[in-house]
Design a protein around this motif. Sequence first.
Motif, mmCIF file in Angstrom:
data_model
loop_
_atom_site.group_PDB
_atom_site.id
_atom_site.type_symbol
_atom_site.label_atom_id
_atom_site.label_comp_id
_atom_site.label_asym_id
_atom_site.label_seq_id
_atom_site.Cartn_x
_atom_site.Cartn_y
_atom_site.Cartn_z
ATOM 1 N N THR A 133 30.451 -21.668 -29.186
ATOM 2 C CA THR A 133 30.747 -21.914 -30.596
ATOM 3 C C THR A 133 32.163 -22.447 -30.754
ATOM 4 O OG1 THR A 133 29.250 -20.137 -31.262
ATOM 5 C CG2 THR A 133 30.857 -20.870 -32.887
ATOM 6 N N GLY A 134 33.109 -21.842 -30.021
ATOM 7 C CA GLY A 134 34.485 -22.326 -30.067
ATOM 8 C C GLY A 134 34.607 -23.754 -29.589
ATOM 9 N N LEU A 135 33.917 -24.089 -28.487
ATOM 10 C CA LEU A 135 33.940 -25.465 -27.998
ATOM 11 C C LEU A 135 33.335 -26.428 -29.011
ATOM 12 C CD1 LEU A 135 32.860 -24.892 -24.282
ATOM 13 C CD2 LEU A 135 35.097 -25.690 -25.074
ATOM 14 N N PHE A 136 32.255 -25.999 -29.645
ATOM 15 C CA PHE A 136 31.594 -26.823 -30.659
ATOM 16 C C PHE A 136 32.549 -27.133 -31.807
ATOM 17 C CE2 PHE A 136 29.142 -26.866 -34.662
ATOM 18 C CZ PHE A 136 28.379 -28.009 -34.444
ATOM 19 N N VAL A 137 33.278 -26.108 -32.249
ATOM 20 C CA VAL A 137 34.202 -26.294 -33.370
ATOM 21 C C VAL A 137 35.364 -27.192 -32.974
ATOM 22 C CG1 VAL A 137 35.846 -25.110 -34.874
ATOM 23 C CG2 VAL A 137 33.587 -24.133 -34.486
ATOM 24 N N MET A 138 35.908 -26.981 -31.766
ATOM 25 C CA MET A 138 37.110 -27.720 -31.375
ATOM 26 C C MET A 138 36.824 -29.166 -30.993
ATOM 27 S SD MET A 138 39.532 -25.072 -29.299
ATOM 28 C CE MET A 138 38.307 -24.775 -28.037
ATOM 29 N N ILE A 139 35.702 -29.403 -30.322
ATOM 30 C CA ILE A 139 35.421 -30.748 -29.825
ATOM 31 C C ILE A 139 34.764 -31.617 -30.893
ATOM 32 C CG2 ILE A 139 34.106 -32.074 -28.135
ATOM 33 C CD1 ILE A 139 34.411 -29.710 -26.216
ATOM 34 N N LEU A 140 33.736 -31.088 -31.555
ATOM 35 C CA LEU A 140 32.994 -31.878 -32.534
ATOM 36 C C LEU A 140 33.589 -31.809 -33.928
ATOM 37 C CD1 LEU A 140 29.334 -31.100 -31.412
ATOM 38 C CD2 LEU A 140 30.813 -33.001 -30.748
ATOM 39 N N LEU A 218 40.803 -19.712 -26.262
ATOM 40 C CA LEU A 218 39.849 -20.669 -26.840
ATOM 41 C C LEU A 218 39.243 -20.125 -28.131
ATOM 42 C CD1 LEU A 218 38.610 -23.443 -26.031
ATOM 43 C CD2 LEU A 218 36.682 -22.164 -25.095
ATOM 44 N N ILE A 219 38.833 -18.849 -28.116
ATOM 45 C CA ILE A 219 38.210 -18.262 -29.295
ATOM 46 C C ILE A 219 39.224 -18.130 -30.429
ATOM 47 C CG2 ILE A 219 37.186 -16.130 -30.197
ATOM 48 C CD1 ILE A 219 35.811 -15.825 -27.456
ATOM 49 N N ASN A 220 40.477 -17.774 -30.113
ATOM 50 C CA ASN A 220 41.498 -17.651 -31.152
ATOM 51 C C ASN A 220 41.814 -18.995 -31.790
ATOM 52 O OD1 ASN A 220 43.045 -14.871 -31.564
ATOM 53 N ND2 ASN A 220 42.254 -14.926 -29.480
ATOM 54 N N VAL A 221 41.853 -20.052 -30.989
ATOM 55 C CA VAL A 221 42.066 -21.387 -31.548
ATOM 56 C C VAL A 221 40.914 -21.741 -32.481
ATOM 57 C CG1 VAL A 221 42.158 -23.851 -30.982
ATOM 58 C CG2 VAL A 221 43.496 -22.219 -29.655
ATOM 59 N N ALA A 222 39.695 -21.391 -32.084
ATOM 60 C CA ALA A 222 38.533 -21.655 -32.943
ATOM 61 C C ALA A 222 38.645 -20.879 -34.250
ATOM 62 C CB ALA A 222 37.250 -21.277 -32.206
ATOM 63 N N VAL A 226 39.097 -22.632 -38.237
ATOM 64 C CA VAL A 226 38.043 -22.509 -39.248
ATOM 65 C C VAL A 226 38.470 -21.626 -40.416
ATOM 66 C CG1 VAL A 226 35.703 -21.658 -39.669
ATOM 67 C CG2 VAL A 226 36.211 -22.940 -37.581
ATOM 68 N N VAL A 227 39.087 -20.489 -40.119
ATOM 69 C CA VAL A 227 39.420 -19.510 -41.155
ATOM 70 C C VAL A 227 40.836 -19.769 -41.675
ATOM 71 C CG1 VAL A 227 39.582 -17.053 -41.704
ATOM 72 C CG2 VAL A 227 37.960 -17.833 -39.966
ATOM 73 N N PRO A 228 41.025 -19.850 -42.995
ATOM 74 C CA PRO A 228 42.374 -20.062 -43.550
ATOM 75 C C PRO A 228 43.330 -18.965 -43.101
ATOM 76 C CG PRO A 228 40.705 -20.334 -45.248
ATOM 77 C CD PRO A 228 39.987 -19.799 -44.041
ATOM 78 N N LEU A 229 44.601 -19.331 -42.951
ATOM 79 C CA LEU A 229 45.580 -18.395 -42.418
ATOM 80 C C LEU A 229 45.731 -17.150 -43.277
ATOM 81 C CD1 LEU A 229 48.459 -20.686 -41.094
ATOM 82 C CD2 LEU A 229 46.807 -19.347 -39.792
ATOM 83 N N ASP A 230 45.659 -17.309 -44.602
ATOM 84 C CA ASP A 230 45.809 -16.133 -45.449
ATOM 85 C C ASP A 230 44.664 -15.147 -45.237
ATOM 86 O OD1 ASP A 230 44.015 -17.894 -46.525
ATOM 87 O OD2 ASP A 230 44.525 -17.457 -48.613
ATOM 88 N N GLU A 231 43.462 -15.675 -44.948
ATOM 89 C CA GLU A 231 42.336 -14.783 -44.658
ATOM 90 C C GLU A 231 42.453 -14.177 -43.268
ATOM 91 O OE1 GLU A 231 38.447 -16.217 -45.487
ATOM 92 O OE2 GLU A 231 39.058 -17.274 -47.307
ATOM 93 N N VAL A 232 43.003 -14.942 -42.333
ATOM 94 C CA VAL A 232 43.224 -14.412 -40.988
ATOM 95 C C VAL A 232 44.145 -13.194 -41.056
ATOM 96 C CG1 VAL A 232 44.297 -14.872 -38.753
ATOM 97 C CG2 VAL A 232 42.831 -16.597 -39.807
#
Length: 268
Positions: A133-140, A218-222, A226-232
């Motif tokens: 899922t992380g690769l999908f988000v980062m690459i595509l 990798l997962i943290n970058v994903a 995707v998630v806004p920083l304030d929500e993170v």
Amino acid sequence: GSPGLALLLWVVGTLMAWAGLAVDLEYGCMLPRSGGAKVYLEYTYRHPRFLASTLVAVQAVLLGFSANNCIIFAKYTIFATGQEPSDWNTKLLAAGLLTAITIVHGCFYKTGIWVQNVLGGIKVVLVTFMIFTGLFVMILRPSVSDAHASGPYAFREGLWDDSDWAWNNVSTALFKVFYSYAGLNNLNNVLNEVKNPVRTLKSVGPVSLLTACFMYVLINVAYLAVVPLDEVKQSRELIAALFFSRVFGAGFGNVVLPLAIALSAVGN
């Protein structure tokens, strides 16, 4: 405080975990038998007798991480039901899980082993799925549901903005990184059951650490993409649930996958 500092601490924490792994490798190769830290401390501190064994037992009971996993299970389960995790319902569900696990392992030994094997398989599948899922988000770079206005990967523009280098925050973050590497010495606990334990320990230990580091970063970058920083910053243990909700939408994203994470915590 900032994505840059958060990712840096994951790398620093990995290097510090490597130092701990080096100690486990040294002792494990010298004393290749089951027991892990208990065996090593008994060998190193032989007097007074039983002191090391008692301290290991006290540490395992008072500072063990079973309670943390029960809390994570409770929060993700409550989240999946569409409710807001509160202090009382989280602790109540966590205490119920801990009680149930104690009864199963204390009274139904073979059932406990079977359940543990099933949950272990779920954990492997979940980790693999999160990586892809992380690769999908980062690459595509797909458009995620309910994406924030600045869009995915906006965090790169302010990578170090709002960095908080306070020692309290940094040390707390590093403790959580160490917790994520808590399983590195599990092999040392069961070396009697491993063929060629010394050779296996030397190869599996470093490979596990490097693989886990790559996966975590990798997962943290994903997450950050995707998630806004304030929500993170407000999500605490529910960051994965928010991530899945934005990538996969309602239903599968905020019910099925959070429940899978909850089961993963139970397996731990």
